[in-house]
Design a protein around this motif. Sequence first.
Motif, PDB file in Angstrom:
ATOM      1  N   PRO A  51      17.154  47.513  34.306  1.00 30.28           N
ATOM      2  CA  PRO A  51      16.243  48.517  34.881  1.00 30.28           C
ATOM      3  C   PRO A  51      15.547  49.345  33.788  1.00 30.28           C
ATOM      4  N   ALA A  52      16.274  49.719  32.760  1.00 27.66           N
ATOM      5  CA  ALA A  52      15.670  50.522  31.691  1.00 27.66           C
ATOM      6  C   ALA A  52      14.560  49.751  30.971  1.00 27.66           C
ATOM      7  N   ASN A  53      14.821  48.482  30.655  1.00 23.89           N
ATOM      8  CA  ASN A  53      13.792  47.680  29.984  1.00 23.89           C
ATOM      9  C   ASN A  53      12.564  47.485  30.877  1.00 23.89           C
ATOM     10  N   LEU A  54      12.791  47.348  32.162  1.00 25.78           N
ATOM     11  CA  LEU A  54      11.659  47.186  33.080  1.00 25.78           C
ATOM     12  C   LEU A  54      10.870  48.491  33.209  1.00 25.78           C
ATOM     13  N   ALA A  55      11.571  49.611  33.191  1.00 23.26           N
ATOM     14  CA  ALA A  55      10.864  50.904  33.212  1.00 23.26           C
ATOM     15  C   ALA A  55       9.988  51.042  31.968  1.00 23.26           C
ATOM     16  N   LYS A  56      10.545  50.661  30.808  1.00 19.87           N
ATOM     17  CA  LYS A  56       9.728  50.675  29.574  1.00 19.87           C
ATOM     18  C   LYS A  56       8.516  49.769  29.740  1.00 19.87           C
ATOM     19  N   SER A  57       8.755  48.577  30.296  1.00 20.36           N
ATOM     20  CA  SER A  57       7.677  47.596  30.423  1.00 20.36           C
ATOM     21  C   SER A  57       6.559  48.098  31.335  1.00 20.36           C
ATOM     22  N   ILE A  58       6.942  48.780  32.405  1.00 19.47           N
ATOM     23  CA  ILE A  58       5.921  49.326  33.314  1.00 19.47           C
ATOM     24  C   ILE A  58       5.067  50.362  32.579  1.00 19.47           C
ATOM     25  N   VAL A  59       5.707  51.244  31.822  1.00 26.56           N
ATOM     26  CA  VAL A  59       4.933  52.237  31.061  1.00 26.56           C
ATOM     27  C   VAL A  59       4.023  51.553  30.046  1.00 26.56           C
ATOM     28  N   ILE A  60       4.560  50.566  29.347  1.00 27.71           N
ATOM     29  CA  ILE A  60       3.786  49.879  28.305  1.00 27.71           C
ATOM     30  C   ILE A  60       2.537  49.239  28.914  1.00 27.71           C
ATOM     31  N   GLU A  61       2.692  48.562  30.042  1.00 30.44           N
ATOM     32  CA  GLU A  61       1.536  47.927  30.676  1.00 30.44           C
ATOM     33  C   GLU A  61       0.592  48.971  31.279  1.00 30.44           C
ATOM     34  N   ALA A  62       1.154  50.034  31.825  1.00 34.48           N
ATOM     35  CA  ALA A  62       0.312  51.106  32.368  1.00 34.48           C
ATOM     36  C   ALA A  62      -0.545  51.725  31.263  1.00 34.48           C
ATOM     37  N   ALA A  63       0.020  51.836  30.068  1.00 38.79           N
ATOM     38  CA  ALA A  63      -0.744  52.395  28.951  1.00 38.79           C
ATOM     39  C   ALA A  63      -1.827  51.420  28.496  1.00 38.79           C
ATOM     40  N   GLU A  64      -1.563  50.120  28.614  1.00 37.13           N
ATOM     41  CA  GLU A  64      -2.618  49.143  28.289  1.00 37.13           C
ATOM     42  C   GLU A  64      -3.744  49.225  29.324  1.00 37.13           C
ATOM     43  N   LEU A  65      -3.373  49.495  30.550  1.00 39.12           N
ATOM     44  CA  LEU A  65      -4.395  49.717  31.579  1.00 39.12           C
ATOM     45  C   LEU A  65      -5.224  50.958  31.237  1.00 39.12           C
ATOM     46  N   LEU A  66      -4.541  52.006  30.838  1.00 40.08           N
ATOM     47  CA  LEU A  66      -5.246  53.245  30.463  1.00 40.08           C
ATOM     48  C   LEU A  66      -6.180  53.015  29.281  1.00 40.08           C
ATOM     49  N   GLU A  67      -5.784  52.105  28.401  1.00 37.64           N
ATOM     50  CA  GLU A  67      -6.603  51.824  27.210  1.00 37.64           C
ATOM     51  C   GLU A  67      -8.008  51.339  27.604  1.00 37.64           C
ATOM     52  N   CYS A  68      -8.123  50.723  28.779  1.00 37.66           N
ATOM     53  CA  CYS A  68      -9.457  50.311  29.267  1.00 37.66           C
ATOM     54  C   CYS A  68     -10.378  51.513  29.456  1.00 37.66           C
ATOM     55  N   PHE A  69      -9.782  52.693  29.579  1.00 38.25           N
ATOM     56  CA  PHE A  69     -10.547  53.918  29.844  1.00 38.25           C
ATOM     57  C   PHE A  69     -10.379  54.932  28.705  1.00 38.25           C
ATOM     58  N   GLN A  70      -9.955  54.436  27.528  1.00 35.72           N
ATOM     59  CA  GLN A  70      -9.602  55.373  26.448  1.00 35.72           C
ATOM     60  C   GLN A  70     -10.772  56.270  26.034  1.00 35.72           C
ATOM     61  N   TRP A  71     -11.943  55.692  25.865  1.00 34.93           N
ATOM     62  CA  TRP A  71     -13.077  56.476  25.343  1.00 34.93           C
ATOM     63  C   TRP A  71     -14.174  56.706  26.374  1.00 34.93           C
ATOM     64  N   SER A  72     -14.049  56.068  27.520  1.00 34.78           N
ATOM     65  CA  SER A  72     -15.056  56.287  28.562  1.00 34.78           C
ATOM     66  C   SER A  72     -14.421  56.095  29.931  1.00 34.78           C
ATOM     67  N   ASP A  73     -14.771  56.969  30.848  1.00 35.60           N
ATOM     68  CA  ASP A  73     -14.249  56.862  32.213  1.00 35.60           C
ATOM     69  C   ASP A  73     -15.035  55.846  33.037  1.00 35.60           C
ATOM     70  N   THR A  74     -16.218  55.523  32.597  1.00 33.88           N
ATOM     71  CA  THR A  74     -17.107  54.744  33.467  1.00 33.88           C
ATOM     72  C   THR A  74     -17.469  53.375  32.905  1.00 33.88           C
ATOM     73  N   ASP A  75     -17.401  53.224  31.598  1.00 34.57           N
ATOM     74  CA  ASP A  75     -17.836  51.974  30.983  1.00 34.57           C
ATOM     75  C   ASP A  75     -16.598  51.141  30.627  1.00 34.57           C
ATOM     76  N   PHE A  76     -16.082  50.412  31.617  1.00 32.79           N
ATOM     77  CA  PHE A  76     -14.841  49.657  31.387  1.00 32.79           C
ATOM     78  C   PHE A  76     -15.046  48.174  31.682  1.00 32.79           C
ATOM     79  N   ASP A  77     -14.154  47.374  31.141  1.00 35.85           N
ATOM     80  CA  ASP A  77     -14.180  45.915  31.282  1.00 35.85           C
ATOM     81  C   ASP A  77     -13.313  45.547  32.495  1.00 35.85           C
ATOM     82  N   ILE A  78     -13.936  45.208  33.590  1.00 37.28           N
ATOM     83  CA  ILE A  78     -13.204  44.991  34.838  1.00 37.28           C
ATOM     84  C   ILE A  78     -12.187  43.841  34.721  1.00 37.28           C
TER      85      ILE A  78
END
Lengths: 106, 106, 106, 106
Positions: free
Chosen positions: D24-51
């Motif tokens: 469970p702990a490793n999966l919790a880490k993995s969810i955060v890691i992937e969620a942060a990669e998702l956030l990276e799509c919006f790192q410098w712009s809220d509107t200009d993202f790669d769908i």
Amino acid sequence: MQKETIERIRRFTEDRDWDQFHSPANLAKSIVIEAAELLECFQWSDTDFDIQQVKEELADVIVYVQDMLDKLGLDADEIVNMKMDQNEAKYPVEKAKGRSDKYNKL
Amino acid sequence: MQKETIERIRRFTEDRDWDQFHSPANLAKSIVIEAAELLECFQWSDTDFDIQQVKEELADVIVYVQDMLDKLGLDADEIVNMKMDQNEAKYPVEKAKGRSDKYNKL
Amino acid sequence: MQKETIERIRRFTEDRDWDQFHSPANLAKSIVIEAAELLECFQWSDTDFDIQQVKEELADVIVYVQDMLDKLGLDADEIVNMKMDQNEAKYPVEKAKGRSDKYNKL
Amino acid sequence: MQKETIERIRRFTEDRDWDQFHSPANLAKSIVIEAAELLECFQWSDTDFDIQQVKEELADVIVYVQDMLDKLGLDADEIVNMKMDQNEAKYPVEKAKGRSDKYNKL
């Protein structure tokens, strides 16, 4: 960090005209993103990690933290001491010693 | 940060016997957790944020970063300068100026 | 999830007129923030966690993921199957079996 | 998600003998890691993202969420409905309508 290192971080942003991208919100995102890359070094094992990778990701976190301090005109010593005042009050030694519980469970 | 502030962070951990919880993996988790609390200040708005909250969360990030440097025996200036060498090579001024693209898209 | 549960999530947002806050960027932030709260359940121990807390935080992640699917008009089955095609190609059974290495290190 | 998609996720893990890494702990880490990669799509712009990038990262989050549900024997509908009960109580329509404030500030 030493004044020269901080200056190097500032010059890096300035030379690339990147201040325009450094809104507080974007820097907060950036800190999380780099922190998650740091966590990725420990994704499947707590003990078998690549120290060079850890150094690079931790450095990335530090750089964005410095960018945020600069953007908001904050002083690291001042905010850390303010927060340590709070932490010391929330986690009195006699209660918190040797326990990892959150303050509201002590 | 000044030597006294760093010493205060170290003493805080020492006095509470918390070094036992400070594995590198746990500290990496802690940095992400605090970074996400910092991001929460900007969850619904990029511009309308509570600066006091930002200061507290940013300070929490800094404290755990310092804990991790200490745990791994790392020097902030050394790892940041090592990483800035890489960053300057990956983002040459003439290519990166005024652009937020990742180095592999420049 | 069942259609009713998804509808309940949608109605919750609609009834509160919250679609205005649900930009893709804000939802991406929200997913990270909740994912980090989930991680907090495992901050100091991998094994000694509060299952009720885990359920609540995991549910929060799922709700924001559904909000993001809705906002972007995406279908969970479609994007997951697209990604599983990639994952199966990147991690062939004969290479990846029993190993936690990233695909570029296999 | 449809039963087949969920089965595909389970088989992927099973075929590679990866259940051993899915604490469970490793999966919790993995969810955060992937969620942060998702956030990276919006790192410098809220509107200009790669769908396409957004789809892939969001799918990664969903896959690890499913892994965590499986690992802990949880049912998505059950925990989401339990959490929606809480959310509806914490954010009554008449108070929360059109406002992004946290429940303790309503």
